[in-house]
Design a protein around this motif. Sequence first.
Motif, PDB file in Angstrom:
ATOM      1  N   GLU A 156       0.804  -1.224   0.000  1.00 33.18           N
ATOM      2  CA  GLU A 156       0.000   0.000   0.000  1.00 33.18           C
ATOM      3  C   GLU A 156       0.837   1.274   0.000  1.00 33.18           C
ATOM      4  OE1 GLU A 156      -3.916  -1.718   2.397  1.00 33.18           O
ATOM      5  OE2 GLU A 156      -2.245  -0.843   3.519  1.00 33.18           O
ATOM      6  N   ILE A 157       2.171   1.134   0.016  1.00 27.61           N
ATOM      7  CA  ILE A 157       3.057   2.311   0.031  1.00 27.61           C
ATOM      8  C   ILE A 157       3.134   2.917  -1.370  1.00 27.61           C
ATOM      9  CG2 ILE A 157       5.400   3.136   0.442  1.00 27.61           C
ATOM     10  CD1 ILE A 157       5.767   0.666   2.279  1.00 27.61           C
ATOM     11  N   ARG A 158       2.934   4.225  -1.450  1.00 27.24           N
ATOM     12  CA  ARG A 158       3.197   4.934  -2.708  1.00 27.24           C
ATOM     13  C   ARG A 158       4.600   5.532  -2.686  1.00 27.24           C
ATOM     14  NH1 ARG A 158      -1.299   8.816  -4.482  1.00 27.24           N
ATOM     15  NH2 ARG A 158      -2.075   6.932  -5.521  1.00 27.24           N
ATOM     16  N   ARG A 159       4.945   6.176  -1.589  1.00 21.83           N
ATOM     17  CA  ARG A 159       6.301   6.725  -1.480  1.00 21.83           C
ATOM     18  C   ARG A 159       6.649   7.000  -0.017  1.00 21.83           C
ATOM     19  NH1 ARG A 159       5.923  12.185  -4.789  1.00 21.83           N
ATOM     20  NH2 ARG A 159       4.207  11.036  -5.738  1.00 21.83           N
ATOM     21  N   LEU A 160       7.942   7.064   0.231  1.00 16.76           N
ATOM     22  CA  LEU A 160       8.461   7.527   1.519  1.00 16.76           C
ATOM     23  C   LEU A 160       8.919   8.968   1.341  1.00 16.76           C
ATOM     24  CD1 LEU A 160      10.725   4.482   2.529  1.00 16.76           C
ATOM     25  CD2 LEU A 160       8.269   4.781   2.916  1.00 16.76           C
ATOM     26  N   TYR A 191      14.224   3.531  -5.036  1.00 10.55           N
ATOM     27  CA  TYR A 191      14.758   4.885  -4.926  1.00 10.55           C
ATOM     28  C   TYR A 191      13.853   5.918  -5.598  1.00 10.55           C
ATOM     29  CZ  TYR A 191      19.133   3.178  -2.981  1.00 10.55           C
ATOM     30  OH  TYR A 191      20.065   2.620  -2.158  1.00 10.55           O
ATOM     31  N   ASP A 192      13.180   5.536  -6.681  1.00 17.19           N
ATOM     32  CA  ASP A 192      12.270   6.472  -7.343  1.00 17.19           C
ATOM     33  C   ASP A 192      11.099   6.849  -6.453  1.00 17.19           C
ATOM     34  OD1 ASP A 192      13.841   6.464  -9.617  1.00 17.19           O
ATOM     35  OD2 ASP A 192      12.675   4.899 -10.621  1.00 17.19           O
ATOM     36  N   ASP A 193      10.834   6.047  -5.439  1.00 19.04           N
ATOM     37  CA  ASP A 193       9.691   6.274  -4.556  1.00 19.04           C
ATOM     38  C   ASP A 193      10.125   6.782  -3.180  1.00 19.04           C
ATOM     39  OD1 ASP A 193       7.931   5.367  -6.545  1.00 19.04           O
ATOM     40  OD2 ASP A 193       8.278   3.281  -5.960  1.00 19.04           O
ATOM     41  N   ILE A 194      11.342   7.330  -3.096  1.00 19.58           N
ATOM     42  CA  ILE A 194      11.814   7.968  -1.866  1.00 19.58           C
ATOM     43  C   ILE A 194      12.127   9.421  -2.199  1.00 19.58           C
ATOM     44  CG2 ILE A 194      13.506   7.951  -0.002  1.00 19.58           C
ATOM     45  CD1 ILE A 194      14.020   5.004  -0.612  1.00 19.58           C
ATOM     46  N   GLN A 195      11.431  10.334  -1.547  1.00 18.13           N
ATOM     47  CA  GLN A 195      11.542  11.764  -1.835  1.00 18.13           C
ATOM     48  C   GLN A 195      12.069  12.495  -0.609  1.00 18.13           C
ATOM     49  OE1 GLN A 195       7.785  13.530  -2.894  1.00 18.13           O
ATOM     50  NE2 GLN A 195       8.629  15.586  -3.186  1.00 18.13           N
ATOM     51  N   VAL A 196      12.930  13.476  -0.846  1.00 18.28           N
ATOM     52  CA  VAL A 196      13.430  14.328   0.230  1.00 18.28           C
ATOM     53  C   VAL A 196      12.737  15.682   0.144  1.00 18.28           C
ATOM     54  CG1 VAL A 196      15.436  15.547   1.169  1.00 18.28           C
ATOM     55  CG2 VAL A 196      15.659  13.172   0.397  1.00 18.28           C
ATOM     56  N   VAL A 197      12.200  16.139   1.271  1.00 17.60           N
ATOM     57  CA  VAL A 197      11.511  17.424   1.357  1.00 17.60           C
ATOM     58  C   VAL A 197      12.143  18.226   2.488  1.00 17.60           C
ATOM     59  CG1 VAL A 197       9.328  18.569   1.896  1.00 17.60           C
ATOM     60  CG2 VAL A 197       9.328  16.543   0.440  1.00 17.60           C
ATOM     61  N   VAL A 198      12.400  19.490   2.253  1.00 16.33           N
ATOM     62  CA  VAL A 198      13.001  20.357   3.269  1.00 16.33           C
ATOM     63  C   VAL A 198      11.908  20.866   4.206  1.00 16.33           C
ATOM     64  CG1 VAL A 198      14.277  22.500   3.675  1.00 16.33           C
ATOM     65  CG2 VAL A 198      14.884  21.028   1.738  1.00 16.33           C
ATOM     66  N   VAL A 200       4.911   8.819   5.301  1.00 16.34           N
ATOM     67  CA  VAL A 200       4.643   7.762   4.338  1.00 16.34           C
ATOM     68  C   VAL A 200       3.350   8.097   3.607  1.00 16.34           C
ATOM     69  CG1 VAL A 200       4.161   5.315   3.977  1.00 16.34           C
ATOM     70  CG2 VAL A 200       5.796   6.017   5.745  1.00 16.34           C
ATOM     71  N   GLU A 201       3.435   8.142   2.286  1.00 14.54           N
ATOM     72  CA  GLU A 201       2.259   8.353   1.448  1.00 14.54           C
ATOM     73  C   GLU A 201       1.773   7.001   0.950  1.00 14.54           C
ATOM     74  OE1 GLU A 201       1.377  10.138  -2.943  1.00 14.54           O
ATOM     75  OE2 GLU A 201       2.726  11.309  -1.660  1.00 14.54           O
ATOM     76  N   PHE A 202       0.483   6.733   1.123  1.00 15.11           N
ATOM     77  CA  PHE A 202      -0.103   5.466   0.712  1.00 15.11           C
ATOM     78  C   PHE A 202      -0.892   5.618  -0.584  1.00 15.11           C
ATOM     79  CE2 PHE A 202       0.682   4.920   5.271  1.00 15.11           C
ATOM     80  CZ  PHE A 202       1.297   3.677   5.284  1.00 15.11           C
ATOM     81  N   ILE A 203      -1.239   4.493  -1.190  1.00 17.59           N
ATOM     82  CA  ILE A 203      -1.824   4.487  -2.530  1.00 17.59           C
ATOM     83  C   ILE A 203      -3.210   5.118  -2.582  1.00 17.59           C
ATOM     84  CG2 ILE A 203      -0.477   2.520  -3.347  1.00 17.59           C
ATOM     85  CD1 ILE A 203      -2.874   0.715  -2.718  1.00 17.59           C
ATOM     86  N   ASP A 204      -3.884   5.251  -1.431  1.00 13.80           N
ATOM     87  CA  ASP A 204      -5.202   5.871  -1.431  1.00 13.80           C
ATOM     88  C   ASP A 204      -5.137   7.387  -1.301  1.00 13.80           C
ATOM     89  OD1 ASP A 204      -4.373   6.068   1.179  1.00 13.80           O
ATOM     90  OD2 ASP A 204      -6.124   5.087   2.058  1.00 13.80           O
ATOM     91  N   GLY A 205      -3.908   7.950  -1.307  1.00 14.55           N
ATOM     92  CA  GLY A 205      -3.738   9.392  -1.183  1.00 14.55           C
ATOM     93  C   GLY A 205      -3.533   9.869   0.237  1.00 14.55           C
ATOM     94  N   SER A 206      -3.570   8.951   1.184  1.00 17.84           N
ATOM     95  CA  SER A 206      -3.376   9.300   2.582  1.00 17.84           C
ATOM     96  C   SER A 206      -1.886   9.408   2.897  1.00 17.84           C
ATOM     97  CB  SER A 206      -4.012   8.211   3.452  1.00 17.84           C
ATOM     98  OG  SER A 206      -4.165   8.635   4.766  1.00 17.84           O
ATOM     99  N   PRO A 219      23.709  18.761  -4.435  1.00 17.56           N
ATOM    100  CA  PRO A 219      23.628  17.584  -5.311  1.00 17.56           C
ATOM    101  C   PRO A 219      23.884  16.253  -4.609  1.00 17.56           C
ATOM    102  CG  PRO A 219      25.746  18.661  -5.592  1.00 17.56           C
ATOM    103  CD  PRO A 219      24.967  19.528  -4.641  1.00 17.56           C
ATOM    104  N   ALA A 220      24.151  16.266  -3.302  1.00 14.94           N
ATOM    105  CA  ALA A 220      24.545  15.042  -2.609  1.00 14.94           C
ATOM    106  C   ALA A 220      23.450  13.987  -2.600  1.00 14.94           C
ATOM    107  CB  ALA A 220      24.967  15.361  -1.174  1.00 14.94           C
ATOM    108  N   VAL A 221      22.182  14.403  -2.521  1.00 12.99           N
ATOM    109  CA  VAL A 221      21.088  13.432  -2.455  1.00 12.99           C
ATOM    110  C   VAL A 221      20.954  12.685  -3.782  1.00 12.99           C
ATOM    111  CG1 VAL A 221      18.600  13.142  -2.197  1.00 12.99           C
ATOM    112  CG2 VAL A 221      19.842  14.648  -0.639  1.00 12.99           C
TER     113      VAL A 221
END
Length: 360
Positions: free
Chosen positions: A141-145, A207-214, A224-230, A280-282
Amino acid sequence: MRRIIVLGSTGSIGTQALDVIRANPRRFELVGLSAGSNAEVLARQAEEFRIEDTALGAEESEQLVRDVEADVVLNAITGSIGLGSTLAALRAGRTLALANKESLIVGGELVKSAAAEGQIVPVDSEHSALAQALRSGTHDEIRRLVVTASGGPFRGRTREQMGDITPAEALAHPTWDMGRVVTTNSATLVNKGLEVIEAHLLFDVDYDDIQVVVHPQSIVHSMVEFIDGSTIAQASPPDMRLPISLALDWPHRIGGVGRPLDWTQATSWDFEPLDDEAFPAVALAKSVGRAGRTFPAVFNAANEQAVDAFHEGRLPFLGIVDTIARVVDAHEAPDQLTVETLSDAETWARTTADRLIAQQ
């Protein structure tokens, strides 16, 4: 009652772990301590907790893990030198409370293959947050971390504005009080790149489903973003004793470890996209993680050499990540990943980084 060994007990994570253990004598029994080199502080800690089993240095720490009966080993050693203790804890069947992210990142599949399901519990606040949020759904059910980053002391600066940064400026982290290497890694965002690799290895998310946000307030530690938009977020005031306590007694929570957020006060939280051009390190870490084998070890070793050179005045701030990239580009990985090939790759990376730094 869980029996605990604390490796790296004189550092930031180690001393905070002792705070948690000290405050919960009916929950935890400290049975072993190790330090890298600070024998004086180690002796004081051993005297306070009446510990006979202590170790100084990496090899003695590994032996301590093998010899002392324990339920949980907290590995808070700094750097890839902690790999031996990580493997020793896993092979001995201990629960590994992992603060030494480098050992997982460098060891990669070696560490994962040695670990039983659920045997590694993360201590990093970001990965602890992810582990907590992931209890809200299944892996399918994970969309992305979403891994949050404070942005460090140079958030909002362009690459051109970071040309003359001093070591003192790099160590002035706005949120966390950490050692020299980790604080500098947070300023370059190398630390966040390492955390992305760690998240991939811990949670088996692409890796495509792991995002870094400041997130400069450092209140939301990851999501954790799940497939239902939660989206499920873990939020708390910055205090490492909370994820440490969870790791020591996972999945149980300990009352009174940290203070809660004050919802009676007006507040706001900011979230910003990561500036990949300035930091650019990430992106580099993601490419290294995808390459696997000895590439993460080379990334980490080159960074350690470059950080030392920066603090010794031999390398500019921007030269840290530039040096890592050049070393990674020059690396030819062996076909097999073993402790020996890892050691050889690290030695090569350090030698190559030193040579490139000397040429500048």
